[in-house]
Enzyme design. Sequence first.
Site, PDB file in Angstrom:
ATOM      1  N   LYS A  72     -14.548 -11.684  11.206  1.00 50.81           N
ATOM      2  CA  LYS A  72     -14.494 -11.372  12.642  1.00 50.81           C
ATOM      3  C   LYS A  72     -15.921 -11.256  13.171  1.00 50.81           C
ATOM      4  CE  LYS A  72     -12.365  -7.800  15.636  1.00 50.81           C
ATOM      5  NZ  LYS A  72     -11.565  -6.546  15.587  1.00 50.81           N
ATOM      6  N   SER A 147      -7.481  -6.875  18.506  1.00 51.61           N
ATOM      7  CA  SER A 147      -8.603  -7.716  18.859  1.00 51.61           C
ATOM      8  C   SER A 147      -8.979  -8.767  17.815  1.00 51.61           C
ATOM      9  CB  SER A 147      -9.808  -6.821  19.143  1.00 51.61           C
ATOM     10  OG  SER A 147     -10.194  -6.133  17.971  1.00 51.61           O
ATOM     11  N   SER A 171      -6.106  -3.337  15.573  1.00 42.39           N
ATOM     12  CA  SER A 171      -6.641  -4.701  15.706  1.00 42.39           C
ATOM     13  C   SER A 171      -6.501  -5.607  14.504  1.00 42.39           C
ATOM     14  CB  SER A 171      -8.107  -4.648  16.103  1.00 42.39           C
ATOM     15  OG  SER A 171      -8.181  -4.440  17.490  1.00 42.39           O
TER      16      SER A 171
HETATM   17  N1  GLN Z   1      -5.922  -2.753  21.143  1.00 42.08           N
HETATM   18  C1  GLN Z   1      -6.716  -1.620  20.834  1.00 42.08           C
HETATM   19  C2  GLN Z   1      -7.831  -1.461  21.821  1.00 42.08           C
HETATM   20  O1  GLN Z   1      -7.904  -2.226  22.702  1.00 42.08           O
HETATM   21  C3  GLN Z   1      -7.194  -1.725  19.432  1.00 42.08           C
HETATM   22  C4  GLN Z   1      -8.513  -2.343  19.262  1.00 42.08           C
HETATM   23  C5  GLN Z   1      -9.012  -2.308  17.870  1.00 42.08           C
HETATM   24  O2  GLN Z   1      -8.319  -1.880  16.947  1.00 42.08           O
HETATM   25  N2  GLN Z   1     -10.255  -2.738  17.721  1.00 42.08           N
HETATM   26  O3  GLN Z   1      -8.634  -0.584  21.735  1.00 42.08           O
END
Ligand code: GLN
Length: 470
Positions: A72, A147, A171
């Site tokens: 990532k 994400s 994420s």
């Molecule tokens: N969807 C969550 C957020 O927007 C999780 C993001 C993540 O785990 N990096 O914060």
Amino acid sequence: MTIADVQAAINSGSSSCVTIVDRYLKEIAKQSHLNTFLEVFEVDAKVQAKEIDQKMQNGSAGKLAGCVIAIKDNICYKDHRVSASSKILEGFESLYSSTVVDHLLKEDAIIIGRLNCDEFAMGSSNENSAFGNVLNPINNENVPGGSSGGAAAAVKAGLCHAALGTDTGGSIRQPASLCDVVGFKPTYGRVSRHGIIAYASSFDQVGPITTSVEDTALIMEVIAGKDGWDSTASSREVPKYSKLLESAGTSRKIGYLTDCLEATGLDTEIKEGLMGQIKSLKDAGHQVEPVGFPYLEYLVPAYYVLTTAEASSNLARYDGIHYGYRSGHNDSLDTTYKASRTEGFGTEVKRRIMLGTFVLSAGYFDAYYSKAQKVRRIIQDETTKILNQYEFILLPTTPRTAPAIGENVNDPIAMYLEDIFTVQANLAGLPAISLPLGKHSNGLPFGIQLIGNKFEEAALLSFSKEIYQN
Ligand code: GLN
């Protein structure tokens, strides 16, 4: 194929790292419309492949030889670009490698490129990337989740063997669920965060996205462990997860959260899938019982207050002076800061920096930030209570299947509610896994989630292997 299968094929002479890398490079080019890779490390991957083929021949190859992995774009790799999918890190190259990358390279994984994600890992659909959204490989009209959307989509589409993502609030698990792959978030502190671009430091964890529990276990074994560069990384011994996967015959005590099953936003077919899973676990001799957890409505607000607060502090370093992008409107220090941040950050990141600054401000600190800390403590304690009685907690990973592209972009609350089932594990710092469970009548996949006790990754993985065979 698992990593072990790939290694067996190489050892038997029917395959090689060089041919495997070439195949992935072709596939990446062929499926470039998915927009999963921000950069392919073609030259490096080919050089690594040759070296590792040699090592395989003379018997000195590491545990991950033959495994082609992508990372990532918030995981630093020395002398390679990294941007957290943000314009503000334009042109920035890592000065050092993250500990996880060092571990991967030491065990001869081949790192093939960096993957698209939501900007600074903030999002649930990959639509917050400065470099365009990622398409779900199962249906290109849908988002892959986020994400780590590029990571889950790339693994599903066969563009790399596995990927590393980060999970602050879901994420890794949420995109894994929406893309039909395995996503694992370790216990907070199991894997070093050194060299990971910070979003919310008391939540962030790195973990693998794969197609099998076996690969998850092997990669975890390699990336976990203590680290002098990260004082939150635990010094507990790392078990040989990949050797501890056989558990068939052990009867487990599992609690499923009735409040999740009754949640208004939960898709009925996902609910049915979960009920079906509960039944088959019972039939297999496990003790599966309903448990109440009447805190569901507090999870998302507590998560967003705390993570935006931490983000507002973590992202203060992107000022147009130290890193990446600098605006042309830079006639004074003040305008350089302001214009660089205004032009460099995307809308969602700005929203979170402002929200986080607000909840930390003198007049509102007690009402929001410190209250959310108290809520976090209650959630930790109540979750621990359940886990004192049950080995695992069973719940859905997501309330529904992958949304259509664009569906949530103008509705931040709807977007945040996609995280309702994933943030509990992060608030409590517990290990959790999403495993593919079924296919919805709309053709899209969905997953099931298991949360385990702190540092009980081995049990969580062996039970996962029992219920999920790819
Ligand atoms: N969807 C969550 C957020 O927007 C999780 C993001 C993540 O785990 N990096 O914060």
